[in-house]
Scaffold this active site. Sequence first.
Site, PDB file in Angstrom:
ATOM      1  N   HIS A 135      38.397  35.631  35.360  1.00  0.00           N
ATOM      2  CA  HIS A 135      39.483  36.575  35.128  1.00  0.00           C
ATOM      3  C   HIS A 135      40.510  35.983  34.153  1.00  0.00           C
ATOM      4  O   HIS A 135      40.908  34.832  34.290  1.00  0.00           O
ATOM      5  CB  HIS A 135      40.174  36.896  36.459  1.00  0.00           C
ATOM      6  CG  HIS A 135      41.252  37.910  36.353  1.00  0.00           C
ATOM      7  ND1 HIS A 135      41.006  39.267  36.417  1.00  0.00           N
ATOM      8  CD2 HIS A 135      42.593  37.782  36.178  1.00  0.00           C
ATOM      9  CE1 HIS A 135      42.143  39.920  36.286  1.00  0.00           C
ATOM     10  NE2 HIS A 135      43.120  39.052  36.140  1.00  0.00           N
ATOM     11  N   CYS A 139      44.533  42.715  32.144  1.00  0.00           N
ATOM     12  CA  CYS A 139      44.905  42.387  33.518  1.00  0.00           C
ATOM     13  C   CYS A 139      45.944  43.392  34.038  1.00  0.00           C
ATOM     14  O   CYS A 139      45.634  44.557  34.248  1.00  0.00           O
ATOM     15  CB  CYS A 139      45.407  40.951  33.579  1.00  0.00           C
ATOM     16  SG  CYS A 139      45.616  40.311  35.255  1.00  0.00           S
ATOM     17  N   ASP A 167      35.291  36.934  38.994  1.00  0.00           N
ATOM     18  CA  ASP A 167      36.562  37.652  39.013  1.00  0.00           C
ATOM     19  C   ASP A 167      36.763  38.286  40.386  1.00  0.00           C
ATOM     20  O   ASP A 167      36.151  39.313  40.702  1.00  0.00           O
ATOM     21  CB  ASP A 167      36.576  38.729  37.922  1.00  0.00           C
ATOM     22  CG  ASP A 167      37.950  39.329  37.690  1.00  0.00           C
ATOM     23  OD1 ASP A 167      38.796  39.221  38.585  1.00  0.00           O
ATOM     24  OD2 ASP A 167      38.167  39.917  36.609  1.00  0.00           O
TER      25      ASP A 167
END
Length: 246
Positions: A214, A136, A182
């Site tokens: 995500h 991320c 996502d």
Amino acid sequence: MTSNPPGPCCVIGVKHDGEPRGQIRKIGNVEAYVSYPANRSTSRAVLVLSDVIGHEFVNSQLIADQLARNGFFVVMPDLFHSDPIPLNRPADFNFMAWLKDPPGHLPNRVDPVVHSVLTDMRGSLQCQRIGLVGYCFGAKYAVRFLKPGFGDVGYVAHPSFVEAVELKDIKGPLSIAAAETDSIFPASKRHESEETLARTSQPYQINLFSGVEHGFAVRADIYKSHARFAKESAFCQAVAWFNQHL
């Protein structure tokens, strides 16, 4: 931009059970979680650049330990100057204020941390080859530092905030694990990334996992079989990529 800015989904997830086996120590002047392989060798190393939950998050520490069990010396630094975001913050948490308001957590503060740790890994820690793992938030910096003298090979999962020029400028093999759902790295950004990577002349890989969102590679609900499978498969993707290229 080849992935969108971070959002609320970056701080939501499930805390995993387990007892980390590494240790918190200083790498230069940066606090980091460190985990050694069984032979204690530092020659093949992995720098883990975490999501916004930070280097003390048990899920990330367990991933670092698993990388160590696969033969890598692992360093996971504090990217946030002791100011990570706790897991599952309220929905109204102002992520962009945390990111941008002074002193903030933009490249001008994060780059020096990554640069310092990589310098020490190459120097006093005698790491000969270094893989970069970015989850991320950390994916941006895994991409930024995938260049000679810093990182040799890269792996990122559900990346955020990666600029097109950063991806275009990589100088080593890169593997990406992506989630079907996502908003930060949607299909359009995956396709853009694929087109960009094809022009880099570097080996690349993009794996897409259905039924997950995500953050799945770190914060998935592992009591859901499909989520656990995706998380474990994404981890195996990283190990296989490093075994091939590192």
